[in-house]
Enzyme design. Sequence first.
Site, PDB file in Angstrom:
ATOM      1  N   HIS A   1      45.013  37.947  38.601  1.00 58.99           N
ATOM      2  CA  HIS A   1      45.508  36.610  38.307  1.00 58.99           C
ATOM      3  C   HIS A   1      45.860  36.488  36.817  1.00 58.99           C
ATOM      4  O   HIS A   1      45.129  36.983  35.971  1.00 58.99           O
ATOM      5  CB  HIS A   1      44.460  35.552  38.654  1.00 58.99           C
ATOM      6  CG  HIS A   1      44.083  35.534  40.098  1.00 58.99           C
ATOM      7  ND1 HIS A   1      43.031  36.282  40.596  1.00 58.99           N
ATOM      8  CD2 HIS A   1      44.610  34.868  41.142  1.00 58.99           C
ATOM      9  CE1 HIS A   1      42.935  36.071  41.903  1.00 58.99           C
ATOM     10  NE2 HIS A   1      43.881  35.219  42.257  1.00 58.99           N
TER      11      HIS A   1
ATOM     12  N   ASP B   1      40.007  40.138  36.288  1.00 59.04           N
ATOM     13  CA  ASP B   1      40.150  40.751  37.610  1.00 59.04           C
ATOM     14  C   ASP B   1      41.410  41.598  37.726  1.00 59.04           C
ATOM     15  O   ASP B   1      41.564  42.372  38.670  1.00 59.04           O
ATOM     16  CB  ASP B   1      40.099  39.701  38.721  1.00 59.04           C
ATOM     17  CG  ASP B   1      41.185  38.638  38.633  1.00 59.04           C
ATOM     18  OD1 ASP B   1      42.299  38.947  38.185  1.00 59.04           O
ATOM     19  OD2 ASP B   1      40.923  37.485  39.035  1.00 59.04           O
TER      20      ASP B   1
ATOM     21  N   SER C   1      46.590  31.297  45.229  1.00 55.25           N
ATOM     22  CA  SER C   1      45.853  31.145  43.966  1.00 55.25           C
ATOM     23  C   SER C   1      46.743  31.219  42.739  1.00 55.25           C
ATOM     24  O   SER C   1      46.392  30.693  41.683  1.00 55.25           O
ATOM     25  CB  SER C   1      44.754  32.216  43.873  1.00 55.25           C
ATOM     26  OG  SER C   1      45.305  33.516  43.959  1.00 55.25           O
TER      27      SER C   1
END
Length: 237
Positions: free
Chosen positions: A214, A211, A62
Amino acid sequence: MKMPYVAGAALLQAAALLSACNSRSDEPLSATNTATPAPSTATSPSVPVSGPKRVVLAFGDSLYAGYGLQRGQSLPDAIQARLRGQGIDATVVNAGVSGDTSADGRRRLAYTLDRMKTKPDLVMLGLGGNDVLRQVDPAETRANMAAMLDELDRRGIPVILTGMMAPPNLGPDFVNRFNAIWPDLARQHKAALDPFILQGVLGQRQLMLGDGVHPNATGVSHIADRVAPLVAKQLAD
């Protein structure tokens, strides 16, 4: 290099995110999920693009896919913009898949390379973050990363490893075995190394999504500023 401290609560929060990451969906999150307004990574070239066409494969999870970002704001996009801004005719192909572990990457690497129309001049290899979240045995992570590097060696493709590091609260045995993977393999395979992909970004709220795992678009820009010169150097060698 010292690993930025990640609190246990943050690690648990990151682990909870795996259910979202494992959906393998790269749809951008709402802009409200970014800590700061998301700047575009596209910039006008400061010098004319010239020279041979170069293809870079960004193969990872990701952190490459651009999880939570708008289209065009991923790390591969940002690096491509910086290379072209230097006049390098480079295309950075984004082969990041959110939620991928090193085992997932190992399974799909050869298939990804076989499907490319042009053999890449360079591969950026960035996996391991999801191994940490799942607390995969570092021996397994090492074996998977080594197998991918072996595959790239067989194909004669140079590599930049973008490394990952484990948070201290996983204990010294896990941390020491995990953190050694990238410098060890870089030496063994004569690969270029960026020791920790989130260096200078992790733990900085203004550079991360909500979060805490990221980077937001501003964080991506910081990472690209560090990594793009390494990519340019490898393409020039």
